[in-house]
Design a protein around this motif. Structure first.
Motif, PDB file in Angstrom:
ATOM      1  N   ASN A 207      75.654  31.280   6.957  1.00  0.00           N
ATOM      2  CA  ASN A 207      76.574  30.740   7.953  1.00  0.00           C
ATOM      3  C   ASN A 207      78.019  31.163   7.671  1.00  0.00           C
ATOM      4  OD1 ASN A 207      77.415  29.239  10.186  1.00  0.00           O
ATOM      5  ND2 ASN A 207      76.101  27.512   9.653  1.00  0.00           N
ATOM      6  N   GLU A 213      75.244  28.017   3.219  1.00  0.00           N
ATOM      7  CA  GLU A 213      73.970  27.525   3.736  1.00  0.00           C
ATOM      8  C   GLU A 213      74.055  27.263   5.237  1.00  0.00           C
ATOM      9  OE1 GLU A 213      76.211  24.089   1.754  1.00  0.00           O
ATOM     10  OE2 GLU A 213      75.658  26.148   1.235  1.00  0.00           O
ATOM     11  N   SER A 215      73.597  24.834   7.100  1.00  0.00           N
ATOM     12  CA  SER A 215      74.190  23.570   7.540  1.00  0.00           C
ATOM     13  C   SER A 215      75.694  23.525   7.346  1.00  0.00           C
ATOM     14  CB  SER A 215      73.546  22.407   6.772  1.00  0.00           C
ATOM     15  OG  SER A 215      73.690  22.591   5.368  1.00  0.00           O
ATOM     16  N   ASN A 216      76.300  24.603   6.879  1.00  0.00           N
ATOM     17  CA  ASN A 216      77.718  24.588   6.513  1.00  0.00           C
ATOM     18  C   ASN A 216      78.421  25.812   7.085  1.00  0.00           C
ATOM     19  OD1 ASN A 216      80.185  24.198   5.265  1.00  0.00           O
ATOM     20  ND2 ASN A 216      79.490  24.842   3.233  1.00  0.00           N
ATOM     21  N   ASN A 220      75.386  27.065  14.958  1.00  0.00           N
ATOM     22  CA  ASN A 220      74.531  25.895  15.188  1.00  0.00           C
ATOM     23  C   ASN A 220      73.079  26.283  14.882  1.00  0.00           C
ATOM     24  OD1 ASN A 220      73.144  23.659  16.083  1.00  0.00           O
ATOM     25  ND2 ASN A 220      73.801  23.824  18.215  1.00  0.00           N
ATOM     26  N   TYR A 221      72.702  26.195  13.609  1.00  0.00           N
ATOM     27  CA  TYR A 221      71.381  26.671  13.213  1.00  0.00           C
ATOM     28  C   TYR A 221      70.222  25.845  13.765  1.00  0.00           C
ATOM     29  CZ  TYR A 221      72.198  30.862  10.503  1.00  0.00           C
ATOM     30  OH  TYR A 221      72.489  32.158  10.144  1.00  0.00           O
ATOM     31  N   PRO A 222      70.328  24.527  13.928  1.00  0.00           N
ATOM     32  CA  PRO A 222      69.206  23.827  14.579  1.00  0.00           C
ATOM     33  C   PRO A 222      68.856  24.448  15.931  1.00  0.00           C
ATOM     34  CG  PRO A 222      70.644  22.235  13.541  1.00  0.00           C
ATOM     35  CD  PRO A 222      71.336  23.572  13.409  1.00  0.00           C
ATOM     36  N   CYS A 239      66.536  33.581   3.202  1.00  0.00           N
ATOM     37  CA  CYS A 239      67.711  32.734   2.990  1.00  0.00           C
ATOM     38  C   CYS A 239      68.677  33.478   2.077  1.00  0.00           C
ATOM     39  CB  CYS A 239      67.291  31.403   2.381  1.00  0.00           C
ATOM     40  SG  CYS A 239      66.160  30.470   3.443  1.00  0.00           S
ATOM     41  N   THR A 250      71.445  22.376  -1.602  1.00  0.00           N
ATOM     42  CA  THR A 250      71.842  22.786  -0.244  1.00  0.00           C
ATOM     43  C   THR A 250      70.657  22.907   0.709  1.00  0.00           C
ATOM     44  OG1 THR A 250      71.674  25.166  -0.739  1.00  0.00           O
ATOM     45  CG2 THR A 250      73.802  24.096  -1.166  1.00  0.00           C
ATOM     46  N   TRP A 253      68.791  21.059   4.994  1.00  0.00           N
ATOM     47  CA  TRP A 253      68.545  21.637   6.320  1.00  0.00           C
ATOM     48  C   TRP A 253      67.145  22.237   6.429  1.00  0.00           C
ATOM     49  CZ3 TRP A 253      67.084  26.712   6.574  1.00  0.00           C
ATOM     50  CH2 TRP A 253      67.279  27.466   5.408  1.00  0.00           C
ATOM     51  N   ALA A 254      66.523  22.564   5.279  1.00  0.00           N
ATOM     52  CA  ALA A 254      65.267  23.328   5.276  1.00  0.00           C
ATOM     53  C   ALA A 254      64.034  22.471   5.023  1.00  0.00           C
ATOM     54  CB  ALA A 254      65.345  24.418   4.203  1.00  0.00           C
TER      55      ALA A 254
END
Length: 260
Positions: A207, A213, A215-216, A220-222, A239, A250, A253-254
């Motif tokens: 990101n 990671e 989520s950071n 907008n990974y979702p 990853c 971290t 999110w996974a």
């Protein structure tokens, strides 16, 4: 369900490289990738994969002299034999590690020759590599990398990658679609994916702006993950990010994708 592979060159930096296999398995990863295997023997790495229930999903061909700033051989004039030797070596490792695909690093733009001449060298080298890979049932991947992270990288965007695949014309030559690099180079991630979906062999994630990671950061990974699942992407997702703390910390999110 999306399949995540831990990139051991980026994750678990607090551990020695050979200890990262076990750490990835404990966190629920079933696949791993990393930059280069050549500092270790193939059997040694394969034993680590087996001992930890992991699959090798990707590694890179030689980058040349990494410490001197080289980032691949495929487009470099006068280095054709070295490039061919690097493909032979990579395929030897792929056979030992039972790895189905390798990333062929393009290299940097050489300003001493015309771009068209360097592009021809690149296409010829990729044709050789794809033919050799096909003999071993291996997918050859090419990855566009943004110019902020690697200034002068020859394969500079997805459009150039798609054009390269068309010119080379080998069905086992595919795009390595790194969402982080696509965002920094082109943006419009989902449309870029849709335009090239048939030619995408592997995905990687991180990101921007700090390559951290999923989520950071700004992506907008979702939404991206839901999009990939809706489009039926079934390959691995590497990853390849720089954890803001430790890798294990971290991975919130996974959790839905990992099986501990």
């Amino acid at each position: 369900m999306l399949k995540l592979a831990a990139n051991l060159s980026f994750l678990y930096q607090e551990l020695a490289f050979l200890d990262r296999f076990e750490a990835a398995a404990k966190d629920g990863f079933k696949g791993v990738e990393y930059l280069f295997p050549y500092g270790w023997s193939g059997p040694e790495l394969f034993n680590l994969l087996n001992d930890n229930g992991l699959k090798q999903v990707l590694f890179n061909t030689s980058a040349g002299d990494w410490n001197a700033g080289e980032r691949g051989l495929a487009c470099l004039p006068g280095r054709e034999q070295e490039f061919q030797d690097s493909i032979t070596l990579a395929l030897e490792y792929a056979a030992t590690l039972q790895c189905p695909q390798i990333h062929i690093m393009a290299g940097l733009r050489d300003q001493t020759i015309a771009h068209s001449a360097q592009l021809e060298i690149y296409h010829q080298n990729l044709a050789f590599a794809a033919i050799e890979c096909a003999k071993s049932n291996v997918i050859a991947l090419i990855e566009p990398i943004n110019a902020k992270d690697i200034p002068g990288f020859f394969l500079e965007n997805v459009a150039m990658a798609a054009s390269t695949l068309e010119v080379v014309g080998r069905s086992n030559l595919k795009i390595q679609f790194d969402v982080y690099h696509i965002q920094r180079t082109d943006g419009d991630i989902c449309q870029q994916y849709l335009a090239n979906a048939d030619n995408i062999g592997h995905l990687q994630i991180a990101n921007p702006p700090h390559r951290s990671e999923p989520s950071n950061g700004e992506i907008n990974y979702p939404y991206i993950f839901e999009f990939l699942e809706s489009e039926g992407y079934s390959g691995w997702i590497g990853c390849e990010y720089k954890p803001s703390t430790t890798a294990s910390q971290t991975l919130g999110w996974a959790k839905e994708f990992l099986t501990c």
